[in-house]
Design a protein around this motif. Sequence first.
Motif, short mmCIF file in Angstrom:
data_model
loop_
_atom_site.label_atom_id
_atom_site.label_comp_id
_atom_site.label_asym_id
_atom_site.label_seq_id
_atom_site.Cartn_x
_atom_site.Cartn_y
_atom_site.Cartn_z
N GLU A 163 0.83 -1.21 0.00
CA GLU A 163 0.00 0.00 0.00
C GLU A 163 0.86 1.26 0.00
O GLU A 163 0.54 2.25 -0.66
CB GLU A 163 -0.93 -0.01 1.21
CG GLU A 163 -2.05 -1.03 1.11
CD GLU A 163 -2.94 -0.79 -0.09
OE1 GLU A 163 -3.23 0.38 -0.39
OE2 GLU A 163 -3.34 -1.78 -0.74
N SER A 164 1.97 1.22 0.78
CA SER A 164 2.87 2.37 0.79
C SER A 164 3.49 2.61 -0.58
O SER A 164 3.62 3.76 -1.03
CB SER A 164 3.97 2.15 1.84
OG SER A 164 4.90 3.21 1.83
N HIS A 165 3.85 1.52 -1.24
CA HIS A 165 4.43 1.63 -2.59
C HIS A 165 3.42 2.23 -3.56
O HIS A 165 3.76 3.12 -4.35
CB HIS A 165 4.87 0.25 -3.04
CG HIS A 165 5.36 0.20 -4.46
ND1 HIS A 165 6.56 0.76 -4.85
CD2 HIS A 165 4.80 -0.31 -5.59
CE1 HIS A 165 6.73 0.58 -6.15
NE2 HIS A 165 5.68 -0.06 -6.62
N GLU A 166 2.18 1.73 -3.51
CA GLU A 166 1.15 2.23 -4.41
C GLU A 166 0.84 3.71 -4.13
O GLU A 166 0.65 4.50 -5.05
CB GLU A 166 -0.12 1.40 -4.28
CG GLU A 166 0.03 -0.05 -4.75
CD GLU A 166 0.38 -0.14 -6.22
OE1 GLU A 166 -0.11 0.71 -6.98
OE2 GLU A 166 1.15 -1.04 -6.59
N ALA A 167 0.80 4.07 -2.82
CA ALA A 167 0.54 5.46 -2.47
C ALA A 167 1.68 6.36 -2.96
O ALA A 167 1.44 7.49 -3.43
CB ALA A 167 0.38 5.60 -0.96
N ALA A 168 2.93 5.87 -2.86
CA ALA A 168 4.06 6.66 -3.35
C ALA A 168 3.97 6.88 -4.85
O ALA A 168 4.27 7.97 -5.36
CB ALA A 168 5.38 5.95 -2.99
N LYS A 169 3.54 5.86 -5.59
CA LYS A 169 3.39 6.01 -7.04
C LYS A 169 2.34 7.06 -7.37
O LYS A 169 2.54 7.89 -8.27
CB LYS A 169 3.00 4.67 -7.65
CG LYS A 169 4.11 3.63 -7.65
CD LYS A 169 3.61 2.27 -8.08
CE LYS A 169 2.99 2.27 -9.45
NZ LYS A 169 2.56 0.91 -9.87
N VAL A 170 1.25 7.07 -6.61
CA VAL A 170 0.21 8.07 -6.83
C VAL A 170 0.73 9.47 -6.52
O VAL A 170 0.49 10.44 -7.26
CB VAL A 170 -1.04 7.75 -5.98
CG1 VAL A 170 -2.05 8.88 -6.06
CG2 VAL A 170 -1.67 6.44 -6.44
#
Length: 276
Positions: A163-170
Motif C-alpha cells: 500500500e505504501s508503494h502504491e501510495a508513493a506512485k500516486v
Amino acid sequence: MTLAPGDLALVRHGWFARFGHWLKSLFGPPRLPDEITVRRIDSPFSFETPALSDGFAFTVSIRLHWSATGRSDVSLLHDTIDVHREGIRWHLSDIVRRIARQYGPHLPHEAEAEINRQIKGARLFHEYDAVQLECVAYSRVGSALPVVGLQQEIWRERLARVESHEAAKVDIDRMRELRRLWRDLLAEGIDDWIAPYAVRLAEDPRNVAQTVQEMFAHRRQEAERLLTLVREIMTTQQSTNVYEFVVSSETVLRNTLTMMGIPVPDPDPESLFSGR
C-alpha cells in the motif's frame, strides 16, 4: 383322425417337455433380484495431524463419497456402508499422518495436494455379503491457529509495504502533474512583469486596489532606474567609441523595455541593429 406310430411318439415327447418346464418353474432356483446401486456423501470428519518436526499440526478435513452395489434391498446396502465407515476413517487418518509429516506447517497447500493425490489413487473396493463397496476420499488441509497468526502478521507487513508503494506512485504522479502546471505558469510569467501581481490576486483577490498601486509604484521605480542608466551612459560617452556606445546603448534599452513589458519594434533591415 388316426395317428401314425411316429406321430404319436412326437406328441408324447412334446407333452413331456412342457411338463418338465412346468416342474422347473415350480421347484427350480429362485430368480435373483435386479442389481441396484446406492450412493452417499458423508459429512466431513476433521482431526489434527503433526506437520514436519511435530512442532505444529495441520487441521485436516476429509469427505467420503460412498457407492454400494448389489442384488439386495437398499437398507442392506446402506448397512454395508455404515459397517465400513469407521475402519476407512482410521485407515485414511494413518495415510494422512504419514504424508503430512513430510511438509512444513506453512505449506498446507502442498500437503493437501499430495494427500489428495494418494488417497484418490487408493480407492477402496470391497466385496461384503455380495455387495461391491467403493469409497473415494477428498481432503482439505489447513494450518494450525498459531501458524495462521504468524502468517497474518507477515501479510499485514507485506500489505502495508504494498500500500505504501502504491501510495508513493500516486504521489509521484501527482507531483509530476503539479510540477508541469507550475512550470507552465512560471514560464508564462517569466517575461511578463505583471505576472507576479496577477498571481497574488489569484491567491487573494480581496486587495485589488493595493495591488494595483504597488504595480504602478514598481513601474515608476523601473522607469527611474532606466533614466538613471541612460544618464550614466551619457556621462561615459566621451571616453567610448561612438559605434560601441550606440550598440551597447541600444542593447541595454531594448532589454530594459522588454523586461518592463513594453513592446519593442523590430529594427530596419539596413539598421546597425538588425542582427547582421
